[in-house]
Design an enzyme around this catalytic site. Structure first.
Site, PDB file in Angstrom:
ATOM      1  N   GLU A  55       0.822  -1.205   0.000  1.00 34.58           N
ATOM      2  CA  GLU A  55       0.000   0.000   0.000  1.00 34.58           C
ATOM      3  C   GLU A  55       0.859   1.260   0.000  1.00 34.58           C
ATOM      4  O   GLU A  55       0.559   2.238  -0.706  1.00 34.58           O
ATOM      5  CB  GLU A  55      -0.931   0.005   1.221  1.00 34.58           C
ATOM      6  CG  GLU A  55      -1.906  -1.162   1.262  1.00 34.58           C
ATOM      7  CD  GLU A  55      -1.372  -2.380   1.999  1.00 34.58           C
ATOM      8  OE1 GLU A  55      -2.180  -3.126   2.559  1.00 34.58           O
ATOM      9  OE2 GLU A  55      -0.132  -2.577   2.011  1.00 34.58           O
ATOM     10  N   CYS A  81      -2.616  -3.957   6.877  1.00 28.85           N
ATOM     11  CA  CYS A  81      -2.237  -4.208   8.267  1.00 28.85           C
ATOM     12  C   CYS A  81      -2.677  -3.060   9.169  1.00 28.85           C
ATOM     13  O   CYS A  81      -2.828  -1.917   8.735  1.00 28.85           O
ATOM     14  CB  CYS A  81      -0.733  -4.444   8.389  1.00 28.85           C
ATOM     15  SG  CYS A  81       0.278  -2.997   8.002  1.00 28.85           S
ATOM     16  N   THR A 167      15.073 -42.599  -6.606  1.00 27.25           N
ATOM     17  CA  THR A 167      15.740 -41.300  -6.449  1.00 27.25           C
ATOM     18  C   THR A 167      17.254 -41.427  -6.472  1.00 27.25           C
ATOM     19  O   THR A 167      17.959 -40.414  -6.520  1.00 27.25           O
ATOM     20  CB  THR A 167      15.323 -40.642  -5.133  1.00 27.25           C
ATOM     21  OG1 THR A 167      15.677 -41.499  -4.030  1.00 27.25           O
ATOM     22  CG2 THR A 167      13.818 -40.392  -5.104  1.00 27.25           C
ATOM     23  N   ALA A 168      17.754 -42.636  -6.414  1.00 24.22           N
ATOM     24  CA  ALA A 168      19.200 -42.886  -6.480  1.00 24.22           C
ATOM     25  C   ALA A 168      19.416 -44.370  -6.699  1.00 24.22           C
ATOM     26  O   ALA A 168      18.532 -45.195  -6.423  1.00 24.22           O
ATOM     27  CB  ALA A 168      19.889 -42.441  -5.188  1.00 24.22           C
ATOM     28  N   ASP A 206      26.801 -35.620  -0.071  1.00 22.17           N
ATOM     29  CA  ASP A 206      26.857 -34.724  -1.229  1.00 22.17           C
ATOM     30  C   ASP A 206      27.519 -33.381  -0.957  1.00 22.17           C
ATOM     31  O   ASP A 206      27.901 -32.684  -1.905  1.00 22.17           O
ATOM     32  CB  ASP A 206      25.438 -34.467  -1.757  1.00 22.17           C
ATOM     33  CG  ASP A 206      24.741 -35.733  -2.217  1.00 22.17           C
ATOM     34  OD1 ASP A 206      25.444 -36.704  -2.561  1.00 22.17           O
ATOM     35  OD2 ASP A 206      23.493 -35.757  -2.228  1.00 22.17           O
TER      36      ASP A 206
END
Length: 370
Positions: A55, A81, A167-168, A206
């Site tokens: 605003e 607010c 996934t792996a 990783d």
């Protein structure tokens, strides 16, 4: 009113520009329109925390253009607010500027506002209507609503997998199952999150950075590590300047804690059953630390723990058109004896991203909690 729809859509488009910028504040857009509805006088969206809300940006824009906003209508994607936080109350600023009408997409769930902004505007003689765009605004601020209503962040689990759900490989190799377009898209989802969560297994295997690199970003999301025995190396790539790193552990008074804190990490001990981190307590703590959306990029063991405890709200799954055979799955859920034990989700969207598919699935009704 039908005439309100285009201006609210314009305000929503502005609000989307606050993604990755306004955290922990909601993503809000504001468009101020002349009394005759013929011209836009000013517009703006929420800036970083501590700076102007939508605003105020719109009022400032109108002032910079030399436009008089007296008698104008302000379209706002969330109730203005009404409290003094890092900035002043927006409802008072709109009334003081001479705005005659405010169209808000929906009320603010923040208990410090929760209708008070609307009440104060009306008390000042401003007409207030709840207009269109409510569902879009809530979806845009799904994490903010979750934190305010449930006192928990919205937990989105991202998984990259093959068509057979791997996934792996068994040896841990996973780079890269999906293509470059999917990885770039995944970084866009990272960028919109307040924080990225992973487990110590991923950190040790990783050594990821878990930052946003493939898309433009004005801020880096916080990083959260679930590390029950406090094994995070102090030289991990997770330590990046300017972002918060939270490490949750079940170890108290661990001698390794000092080295991690010296690097800038915040170490929190929340011990649960079997010497593991209390994951539900962790989420409540993250909400208190103003985390709206929590983006999970973890291994199948932590994924399984979060799923079994019912803490995952949404799945973001990238499926590559390949079969990997034996390997690691998406989440270790254990062996079910009845189909009724399955974790239930509903599809929200399915889109092609490069050569891969992106599936978005959500726990039914979770986003409708009042």
């Amino acid at each position: 009113m039908q005439a309100d729809e285009p201006f609210m859509q314009q305000a929503l488009a502005l609000a989307r520009q606050a993604i990755g910028l306004s955290e922990p504040n909601p993503r809000v857009g504001c468009v101020i329109v002349s009394a005759d509805g013929q011209s836009v006088l000013g517009q703006g969206h929420t800036q970083p925390a501590g700076q102007a809300h939508a605003e105020i940006m719109a009022l400032s824009d109108a002032h910079a253009r030399g436009r008089n906003v007296t008698g104008a209508t302000a379209y706002v994607t969330l109730e203005p607010c009404s409290h003094q936080g890092r900035t002043g109350p927006c409802c008072d600023a709109l009334a003081a500027a001479g705005i005659a009408r405010v169209v808000a997409a929906l009320p603010d769930p923040n208990p410090l506002v929760a209708g008070q902004g609307i009440a104060r505007l009306r008390a000042a003689g401003v007409q207030v209507d709840l207009g269109p765009g409510a569902a879009q605004s809530r979806e845009l601020n799904i994490g903010f609503f979750s934190r305010m209503i449930r006192r928990m962040p919205w937990v989105r689990m991202k998984v990259a997998a093959s068509l057979d759900g791997r996934t792996a490989l068994d040896n841990g190799a996973s780079q890269w199952i999906t293509g470059e377009a999917a990885r770039t898209d995944g970084h866009a989802w990272r960028a919109r999150a307040s924080a990225v969560l992973t487990g110590i297994g991923t950190v040790l295997q990783d050594d990821p950075r878990l930052d946003v690199r493939h898309v433009p970003a004005t801020r880096q999301p916080d990083v959260v590590v679930v590390d029950s025995r406090l094994e995070t190396p102090p030289n991990s790539k997770l330590f990046l300047p300017g972002r918060r790193l939270f490490i949750y552990t079940a170890e108290r008074d661990c001698p390794r804690q000092g080295a991690l804190e010296a690097r800038g990490a915040t170490v929190i001990c929340l011990s649960g059953a079997l010497g593991k981190v209390d994951l539900a307590a962790m989420l409540r703590d993250l909400a208190q630390r103003e985390v709206n959306e929590l983006h999970v990029e973890a291994g199948y063991k932590l994924n399984g723990s979060l799923m079994r405890e019912g803490l995952v709200d949404e799945l973001l799954i990238y499926l590559a058109p390949k079969m990997l055979g034996q390997g690691q799955g998406m989440a270790h859920l254990g062996a079910f004896t009845d189909l009724a034990q399955a974790a239930q989700f509903e599809f929200v969207s399915c889109d092609r991203v490069g050569d891969d598919l992106r599936l978005l699935a959500r726990v039914p009704g979770r986003d409708k909690v009042q």
